[in-house]
Motif scaffolding. Sequence first.
Motif, PDB file in Angstrom:
ATOM      1  N   SER A  67     -48.335  99.416  -2.848  1.00 21.92           N
ATOM      2  CA  SER A  67     -47.970 100.368  -1.794  1.00 21.92           C
ATOM      3  C   SER A  67     -46.771 101.214  -2.206  1.00 21.92           C
ATOM      4  O   SER A  67     -46.698 102.407  -1.883  1.00 21.92           O
ATOM      5  N   MET A  68     -45.827 100.623  -2.945  1.00 28.67           N
ATOM      6  CA  MET A  68     -44.654 101.370  -3.393  1.00 28.67           C
ATOM      7  C   MET A  68     -45.049 102.478  -4.363  1.00 28.67           C
ATOM      8  O   MET A  68     -44.573 103.611  -4.274  1.00 28.67           O
ATOM      9  N   THR A  69     -45.934 102.157  -5.308  1.00 25.60           N
ATOM     10  CA  THR A  69     -46.379 103.152  -6.281  1.00 25.60           C
ATOM     11  C   THR A  69     -47.128 104.288  -5.595  1.00 25.60           C
ATOM     12  O   THR A  69     -46.931 105.472  -5.910  1.00 25.60           O
ATOM     13  N   VAL A  70     -47.990 103.941  -4.648  1.00 26.28           N
ATOM     14  CA  VAL A  70     -48.756 104.960  -3.923  1.00 26.28           C
ATOM     15  C   VAL A  70     -47.821 105.886  -3.158  1.00 26.28           C
ATOM     16  O   VAL A  70     -47.960 107.115  -3.208  1.00 26.28           O
ATOM     17  N   THR A  71     -46.863 105.312  -2.454  1.00 27.92           N
ATOM     18  CA  THR A  71     -45.930 106.122  -1.672  1.00 27.92           C
ATOM     19  C   THR A  71     -45.075 106.998  -2.584  1.00 27.92           C
ATOM     20  O   THR A  71     -44.847 108.181  -2.301  1.00 27.92           O
TER      21      THR A  71
END
Length: 302
Positions: free
Chosen positions: A180-184
């Motif tokens: 989720s961090m990479t996507v955001t």
Amino acid sequence: MNKWAYVFIVLGAALWGLIAIFVEGLYEYGFTPLQVVSIRVLTSAILLVIVVLVKNPALMRIDWRDSFYFVGTGIFSIVFFNWCLFTAIQETSIAVAAILLYTAPAIVTLLSRLLFKEWLTMRKMGALFLTLVGCVFVIGVIPGGTSSVSAYGVIVGLCSGLGYALYSIFGKYALEKYSSMTVTLYTFIFATVAIAPFSGLWNQLDTLLKTEVILNTVGIGFFSTVLAYLLYTIGLQYVESSRASITATIEPVVATLIGVFMFREPLSGWQLTGIILVLSAVMIVQEKRKEAVQHSITYEVK
């Protein structure tokens, strides 16, 4: 984790509900909708890069062949829906812009059925109906609403709903490969690269350094963006896109309450009814554990 996923989604949506405060604050200093979007995505991208470099630099690694995921979440969703939303706020009002934005759950529900084969259950449809009716009551469109909204305002408002819906769709695909961090992070990097060169913000550096503008920038960049999207994206990993989007309709309720308690705006009985309907939809959309497990097994088999 499923129950916590809903908590994360609700918290993220609540932070989104604060955004009008910061948007209006920036408008007071003469910034355009395009510039406000640029401030939002640029600030968010910088903050996210710092967080990732400190926490885990490995999260910055992606296969560049997957860039289309982030073109989807960053440009087709974030840039597009923010510009449409902020323009709708200028053309109509915060309340009308909010209800037009929240046509998104209907779009997500239909797209999720086509793309992810997600179950279109009676419970989900009932929650969607309550959400839409509740949002209409919250903004006061009916009963006794006016028809003074411009056609242009309605069009850009509906487009904001489409753009908002696309985040859940593209985000779901991206989360199959990345955290989720990479996507955001890459959502806002791609959004910044796409819009910042056209913003003209460098012509207003003196204004950007004013204390009030800095505070609004931190508000829109950190609280109503970075923290909000991280919470929502984490929740999206464990919840169907359509159900997550419906749950996030707590946002216009928060916006209404802020208007009542911060700006002393009156709260009618119909608006209170709308708040209750939206909150009821949030509870109804969370299907029983057994039912959800059965659907999950069926989906994996397919």
